[in-house]
Structures are given as C-alpha cells and as structure tokens.
Design an enzyme around this catalytic site. Structure first.
Site, PDB file in Angstrom:
ATOM      1  N   ARG A 151      13.765  46.882 -16.500  1.00 47.42           N
ATOM      2  CA  ARG A 151      12.530  46.895 -17.295  1.00 47.42           C
ATOM      3  C   ARG A 151      12.746  47.753 -18.538  1.00 47.42           C
ATOM      4  O   ARG A 151      13.073  48.928 -18.468  1.00 47.42           O
ATOM      5  CB  ARG A 151      11.356  47.417 -16.453  1.00 47.42           C
ATOM      6  CG  ARG A 151      10.055  47.482 -17.216  1.00 47.42           C
ATOM      7  CD  ARG A 151       8.821  47.425 -16.348  1.00 47.42           C
ATOM      8  NE  ARG A 151       8.622  46.169 -15.668  1.00 47.42           N
ATOM      9  CZ  ARG A 151       8.165  45.047 -16.235  1.00 47.42           C
ATOM     10  NH1 ARG A 151       7.872  45.034 -17.532  1.00 47.42           N
ATOM     11  NH2 ARG A 151       8.000  43.950 -15.523  1.00 47.42           N
TER      12      ARG A 151
ATOM     13  N   ASP B  19      20.270  36.768  -8.914  1.00 49.58           N
ATOM     14  CA  ASP B  19      19.639  37.945  -8.304  1.00 49.58           C
ATOM     15  C   ASP B  19      20.498  38.381  -7.117  1.00 49.58           C
ATOM     16  O   ASP B  19      21.400  37.652  -6.685  1.00 49.58           O
ATOM     17  CB  ASP B  19      18.193  37.669  -7.865  1.00 49.58           C
ATOM     18  CG  ASP B  19      18.106  36.445  -6.974  1.00 49.58           C
ATOM     19  OD1 ASP B  19      18.856  36.369  -5.984  1.00 49.58           O
ATOM     20  OD2 ASP B  19      17.298  35.536  -7.274  1.00 49.58           O
TER      21      ASP B  19
ATOM     22  N   ASP C 250      23.435  29.341  -7.944  1.00 50.16           N
ATOM     23  CA  ASP C 250      22.203  29.576  -7.179  1.00 50.16           C
ATOM     24  C   ASP C 250      22.062  28.457  -6.153  1.00 50.16           C
ATOM     25  O   ASP C 250      22.735  27.434  -6.265  1.00 50.16           O
ATOM     26  CB  ASP C 250      21.002  29.584  -8.133  1.00 50.16           C
ATOM     27  CG  ASP C 250      19.841  30.430  -7.602  1.00 50.16           C
ATOM     28  OD1 ASP C 250      19.917  30.909  -6.454  1.00 50.16           O
ATOM     29  OD2 ASP C 250      18.860  30.607  -8.349  1.00 50.16           O
TER      30      ASP C 250
ATOM     31  N   ASP D 180       0.831  -1.218   0.000  1.00 48.32           N
ATOM     32  CA  ASP D 180       0.000   0.000   0.000  1.00 48.32           C
ATOM     33  C   ASP D 180       0.866   1.269   0.000  1.00 48.32           C
ATOM     34  O   ASP D 180       0.376   2.368   0.188  1.00 48.32           O
ATOM     35  CB  ASP D 180      -0.944   0.007   1.207  1.00 48.32           C
ATOM     36  CG  ASP D 180      -0.175  -0.052   2.529  1.00 48.32           C
ATOM     37  OD1 ASP D 180       1.078  -0.035   2.492  1.00 48.32           O
ATOM     38  OD2 ASP D 180      -0.819  -0.111   3.588  1.00 48.32           O
TER      39      ASP D 180
ATOM     40  N   LYS E 229      17.612  43.089 -12.780  1.00 46.72           N
ATOM     41  CA  LYS E 229      16.483  43.096 -13.733  1.00 46.72           C
ATOM     42  C   LYS E 229      16.227  44.535 -14.165  1.00 46.72           C
ATOM     43  O   LYS E 229      16.023  45.410 -13.338  1.00 46.72           O
ATOM     44  CB  LYS E 229      15.232  42.513 -13.077  1.00 46.72           C
ATOM     45  CG  LYS E 229      15.313  41.007 -12.886  1.00 46.72           C
ATOM     46  CD  LYS E 229      13.929  40.414 -12.608  1.00 46.72           C
ATOM     47  CE  LYS E 229      14.025  38.911 -12.555  1.00 46.72           C
ATOM     48  NZ  LYS E 229      14.024  38.341 -11.228  1.00 46.72           N
TER      49      LYS E 229
ATOM     50  N   ARG F 229      11.324  27.004   0.704  1.00 43.21           N
ATOM     51  CA  ARG F 229      10.963  28.241   0.000  1.00 43.21           C
ATOM     52  C   ARG F 229       9.621  28.822   0.462  1.00 43.21           C
ATOM     53  O   ARG F 229       9.322  29.969   0.174  1.00 43.21           O
ATOM     54  CB  ARG F 229      10.969  28.015  -1.519  1.00 43.21           C
ATOM     55  CG  ARG F 229      12.392  27.937  -2.068  1.00 43.21           C
ATOM     56  CD  ARG F 229      12.423  27.605  -3.536  1.00 43.21           C
ATOM     57  NE  ARG F 229      11.929  26.257  -3.767  1.00 43.21           N
ATOM     58  CZ  ARG F 229      11.692  25.745  -4.959  1.00 43.21           C
ATOM     59  NH1 ARG F 229      11.901  26.474  -6.036  1.00 43.21           N
ATOM     60  NH2 ARG F 229      11.256  24.514  -5.094  1.00 43.21           N
ATOM     61  N   GLN F 230       8.816  28.024   1.162  1.00 42.30           N
ATOM     62  CA  GLN F 230       7.591  28.586   1.788  1.00 42.30           C
ATOM     63  C   GLN F 230       8.034  29.053   3.171  1.00 42.30           C
ATOM     64  O   GLN F 230       7.749  28.433   4.198  1.00 42.30           O
ATOM     65  CB  GLN F 230       6.482  27.523   1.857  1.00 42.30           C
ATOM     66  CG  GLN F 230       5.185  27.991   2.493  1.00 42.30           C
ATOM     67  CD  GLN F 230       4.296  28.839   1.582  1.00 42.30           C
ATOM     68  OE1 GLN F 230       4.419  28.784   0.363  1.00 42.30           O
ATOM     69  NE2 GLN F 230       3.426  29.654   2.152  1.00 42.30           N
TER      70      GLN F 230
ATOM     71  N   HIS G  43      17.272  27.428   1.958  1.00 42.76           N
ATOM     72  CA  HIS G  43      16.874  28.639   1.220  1.00 42.76           C
ATOM     73  C   HIS G  43      16.787  29.874   2.114  1.00 42.76           C
ATOM     74  O   HIS G  43      17.249  30.945   1.715  1.00 42.76           O
ATOM     75  CB  HIS G  43      15.546  28.400   0.504  1.00 42.76           C
ATOM     76  CG  HIS G  43      15.155  29.540  -0.357  1.00 42.76           C
ATOM     77  ND1 HIS G  43      15.863  29.894  -1.486  1.00 42.76           N
ATOM     78  CD2 HIS G  43      14.153  30.441  -0.229  1.00 42.76           C
ATOM     79  CE1 HIS G  43      15.306  30.957  -2.030  1.00 42.76           C
ATOM     80  NE2 HIS G  43      14.276  31.313  -1.290  1.00 42.76           N
TER      81      HIS G  43
HETATM   82  C1  R5P Z   1      14.674  31.461  -5.553  1.00 45.26           C
HETATM   83  O1  R5P Z   1      14.682  32.339  -4.704  1.00 45.26           O
HETATM   84  C2  R5P Z   1      15.733  30.400  -5.609  1.00 45.26           C
HETATM   85  O2  R5P Z   1      16.948  30.863  -5.098  1.00 45.26           O
HETATM   86  C3  R5P Z   1      15.927  29.900  -7.029  1.00 45.26           C
HETATM   87  O3  R5P Z   1      16.424  30.982  -7.825  1.00 45.26           O
HETATM   88  C4  R5P Z   1      14.642  29.416  -7.596  1.00 45.26           C
HETATM   89  O4  R5P Z   1      14.053  28.497  -6.728  1.00 45.26           O
HETATM   90  C5  R5P Z   1      14.853  28.778  -8.940  1.00 45.26           C
HETATM   91  O5  R5P Z   1      13.625  28.342  -9.430  1.00 45.26           O
HETATM   92  P1  R5P Z   1      13.446  27.935 -10.941  1.00 45.26           P
HETATM   93  O6  R5P Z   1      14.539  26.966 -11.290  1.00 45.26           O
HETATM   94  O7  R5P Z   1      12.086  27.296 -10.978  1.00 45.26           O
HETATM   95  O8  R5P Z   1      13.496  29.174 -11.769  1.00 45.26           O
END
Ligand code: R5P
Length: 283
Positions: free
Chosen positions: A186, A161, A210, A34, A184, A91-92, A124
């Site tokens: 715009r 970032d 990252d 199960d 970033k 991440r949450q 994170h």
């Molecule tokens: C976001 O703050 C994390 O550091 C990563 O940049 C993010 O989780 C990457 O997500 P994805 O691969 O879906 O763009």
C-alpha cells in the site's frame, strides 16, 4: 477403458483417448427447442471401465454431465470415473455471508453421487473435495505449463499472490527458472502496488501463472505493474481460461503472450492436461 466426452471437453477427451490408446465413445448431445438437454450414448458400455470427461462450465454443461453419468449407469459397467477438468463454482469455497451455500461443496456432493471416483484439475480449493464419499484426486497442469513455458525461456515465473506460489514453484521446476510471488504494497489511501517479493524484474522475461483467469483484472494489473518496473516481456499462463467479460482482448493488449490449457477449450488452449490425466488414470 473407454472415454465418454461431454460437449464441453471434446478436444481434451480426444487427446486423452490418443494418449491412453483407449476408445472414444460416440456420444450424441443436443438441445430440445425449449433448450432442455438430450444425450444418448451410441455404444454398448457393458463390462467397461468408463471415464467421463466434462467441464462443469457454463451452467448448462452441469446438467449434461448429470445426464451423461446416468446414461452411462444404465449400462452394466465395471466402474465410472468422472473427470471434471475445470470445476465450476470452486471459488465459492466457503460461506462468505450468512445465508449463502458453499457452492463448491454442492457441486462435489452431487457429481460424486453417480460416480465411483472424481478427478479434477487445479481445483481452486482442494479441501472442498473432502465432502465426497467416493475417492477423489486433484491433479495439476503446472508440469505441462512449465514444460511449455520452457520454449519461451522466461527468467522468472511469478504467482499473482502468495496463495498461488505453489503453482509457480511447480511450473518453474519444469521450466528450470526462478519463481516468486507478487506482494501488494500500500503506497497511500488509493494506491496499491504489486511487486515481486524477492527478485528484480527489470530487464527480465516474466511469466505469471495462476489457476484461473476470469475477468483478467488480476493479470492485467500485475502485467502493467511488472512492465512499469522494467520487465521486458510478460507472459500470462493459467490452467483455466474463463476469459469472462471480454477479458482476452484486454489481456492481449498488455501481455506478450496468453496461454491456457484445454480444461476450458478456447483459442489460447495450447497446453493439454491429457498427459497428467492419463497418469492419474494409471497409464
Ligand atoms: C483467485 O483466487 C484466483 O486464483 C484468480 O486469481 C482469480 O480468479 C482471477 O480472477 P480475475 O481474472 O477476475 O482477476
């Protein structure tokens, strides 16, 4: 010290046992018809300091982690250090909308219950560990990623970032190159450009670092932008290679190399965090 491996972290546990010279326990882990989880430790852990290694991803590995902790606790152990190399749900890390839990804290709260201490790798958001009543430590894979990247001789290490700039800085110190982050900009209502804040990437070999690659969307966009700005080669490096939604083929189609660590074991896991973990464990 003895290392107990969950099924999500077998290779890392092996390397950690080699690195520390500690024994690796014989663990049985399987699923009932199960799909409920069964674990058994075929080792007498009485009197031992135990290090349990288990990534909390995907969800089924979380229940295995809890069962292993309690199986270990059934022995008369000295203490239990739980290592969660990739900390799922991190991440949450806040309540983005009314009615949501802070899932990262939920996991920390429950994992620390049966443990004497908790170690994570490039979690994170480190502050979520503060909810733990037991000691916690977050280590970084970036020294090892930086050392690996040194062989590829990038000119610049770039964070996608500003939030990830510290990771890029640590990696770059070990590679011996410059570091920067993508800003970033715009251009119009529909166009956002990503551009290195302080350096030109034209004719350069660039490594993006990252903590997590999930869908790969961030890195694919960043790579495309860097290449359109004249970057010669772009490597993507992360601690945790989740590669959700078939991300890997998409990443490989734009990046010259994709690398990750063994916090999530997959074909790109060319860097081990075992050395950094061994150090954190006092070896
Ligand atoms: C976001 O703050 C994390 O550091 C990563 O940049 C993010 O989780 C990457 O997500 P994805 O691969 O879906 O763009």
């Amino acid at each position: 010290m003895i290392v107990v491996s969950g099924s999500a972290s077998k290779s890392l546990s092996n390397t950690l046992a080699e690195e520390t010279g500690c024994a690796l326990a014989n663990v049985e882990s399987r699923r009932f018809p199960d799909f409920e989880c069964y674990v058994r430790i075929h080792e007498n852990l009485d009197g031992e300091e135990v290090v349990l290694v288990q990534t909390s991803y995907p969800d089924e590995k979380i229940i295995e982690l809890f069962l292993l902790q309690d199986a270990i606790r059934e022995f008369d152990i000295k203490n239990l250090i739980t290592v969660v190399p990739y900390f799922g749900y991190a991440r949450q890390d806040k309540k983005f909308n009314l009615g949501e839990p802070i899932s990262a804290k939920t996991l920390v709260k429950h994992i620390q219950l049966s443990s004497d201490s908790l170690i994570t790798v490039d979690i994170h958001e480190e502050s979520v560990l503060e909810i733990s009543e037991k000691p916690t430590k977050n280590i970084s894979s970036m020294p090892q990623i930086g050392a690996y990247l040194k062989n590829l001789a990038p000119d610049i290490i770039i964070a996608p970032d500003e939030g990830a700039l510290e990771l890029a800085k640590i990696a770059a110190e070990f590679t011996g190159c410059k570091w920067d982050y993508l800003e970033k900009i715009r251009i119009d209502g529909e166009t956002v450009e990503m551009k290195a804040k302080n350096v030109s990437v034209s004719g350069k070999k660039v490594a993006i670092v990252d903590d997590i690659i999930a869908t790969g969307g961030t890195i694919v966009k960043a790579t495309e932008q860097l290449k359109s700005q004249g970057a010669d080669e772009v490597y993507a490096a992360c601690t945790h290679g989740l590669f959700a939604k078939n991300a890997l083929p998409r990443l490989k189609s734009v990046c010259d190399k994709v690398i990750s660590t063994d916090t999530i074991e997959n074909e790109t896991s060319v860097v081990s965090v075992a050395k950094e973990l061994a150090k954190a464990l006092g070896y």
